[in-house]
Design an enzyme around this catalytic site. Structure first.
Site, PDB file in Angstrom:
ATOM      1  CB  CYS A 128       1.930 -35.547 -61.125  1.00  0.00           C
ATOM      2  SG  CYS A 128       1.717 -33.762 -61.299  1.00  0.00           S
TER       3      CYS A 128
ATOM      4  CG  HIS B 246      10.419 -30.766 -63.244  1.00  0.00           C
ATOM      5  ND1 HIS B 246       9.490 -31.615 -63.828  1.00  0.00           N
ATOM      6  CD2 HIS B 246       9.742 -30.063 -62.293  1.00  0.00           C
ATOM      7  CE1 HIS B 246       8.306 -31.410 -63.264  1.00  0.00           C
ATOM      8  NE2 HIS B 246       8.435 -30.477 -62.332  1.00  0.00           N
TER       9      HIS B 246
ATOM     10  NE  ARG C 269       1.171 -26.709 -63.749  1.00  0.00           N
ATOM     11  CZ  ARG C 269       1.430 -26.694 -62.436  1.00  0.00           C
ATOM     12  NH1 ARG C 269       0.664 -26.004 -61.611  1.00  0.00           N
ATOM     13  NH2 ARG C 269       2.454 -27.370 -61.951  1.00  0.00           N
TER      14      ARG C 269
END
Length: 283
Positions: free
Chosen positions: A160, A221, A22
């Site tokens: 998310c 991450h 993405r």
């Protein structure tokens, strides 16, 4: 603050590189992170190893609770975080469901306040949970979910932090929030503030004591273009003590949140921090 730094160090030490289609940027990634926030003792989880901000995070949460679907609505209440995803995300710009400038589609709070039923009516998940908790009811399903795979193509971004479960033990309210993906250097400060405030605010308007907020992240991450700043700057700094949060005691109902509450009804005291770090953001 300590658990945040431990997660950052874990990603640096143990993370594996993953290509992100993405954004086109690699991520150093670990799977599964569990954080918890002591709302009962008002240990506000605001990052101190760089200058951090809380009002935009709270404004964004208020927009979710109101079911906003436009970046313009978020800007009006002091939050610009949706500008890029609404107006610079190439996939969304080319999506036939996009209604025009600032349109976010059916994301986050739209799902929480107006989940589509098969008959065309909508379900207000948040109102159901608030009403139950106000009446002392925990049916073990006091859940608000923003995650609706059947409508992903109708929004600019999959959620998310997507599911919030409230649990009532006696007169103490707990929250478990689940997040599928987290940009730790940039996003986690927002996310943990929102977990904390969501529990504190819902406890206040339903008449309960706030306990702990539990925050589970599946994919945590650090983007490749953030790694050097995290490893060589932020992780070298010593954290300060946690600040505290004051919420306007006149906020007493969901209607208050919907009609007049602003980010200025929330105040952080005792916040000390290091200098700002400008982490890049990947759209």
């Amino acid at each position: 603050m300590k658990q945040y730094l431990q997660l950052c160090q874990r990603i640096v030490d143990e993370g594996q590189w993953v290509e992100n289609k993405r954004t086109g940027t690699r991520c150093l990634t670990v799977i599964n992170a569990d954080l918890e926030y002591d709302v009962a003792n008002n240990q506000f989880p605001m990052i101190t190893t760089r200058k951090s901000y809380y009002k935009a995070a709270i404004a964004e949460l208020l927009g979710y609770l109101r079911g906003y679907d436009s970046a313009a609505q978020f800007r009006e209440i002091g939050c610009k975080t949706w500008d890029a995803n609404a107006n610079e995300n190439s996939a969304w710009l080319n999506n036939p469901h996009r209604k025009g400038e600032d349109d976010m589609g059916r994301v986050y709070g739209v799902q929480g306040r107006a989940w589509q039923r098969p008959d065309g009516s909508t379900l207000d998940q948040l109102a159901k949970v608030i009403n139950n908790l106000k009446n002392g009811i925990d049916d073990r399903g006091e859940i608000i979910s923003f995650y609706n795979p059947g409508e992903f193509e109708l929004g600019c971004l999959r959620p998310c932090m997507h599911t919030h479960t409230f649990s009532l033990l006696g007169d103490t309210l707990y929250l478990t929030s689940i997040q599928r993906s987290c940009d730790v250097p940039l996003g986690l400060n927002f996310n943990q503030i929102q977990c904390f405030v969501l529990l504190a605010l819902v406890a206040q308007i339903t008449g309960h004591k706030a306990g702990k907020a539990y925050h589970k992240i599946t994919n945590a991450h650090i983007y490749e273009n953030q790694l050097e700043l995290m490893r060589d700057v932020q992780l070298k700094r010593e954290p300060f003590a946690s600040p505290q949060l004051k919420i306007n005691p006149n906020i007493k109902s969901l209607n208050d949140i919907e009609t007049w509450v602003t980010r200025d009804d929330f105040e952080v005291t005792g916040y000390e921090c290091h200098e700002a770090i400008q982490y890049p953001f990947s759209v």
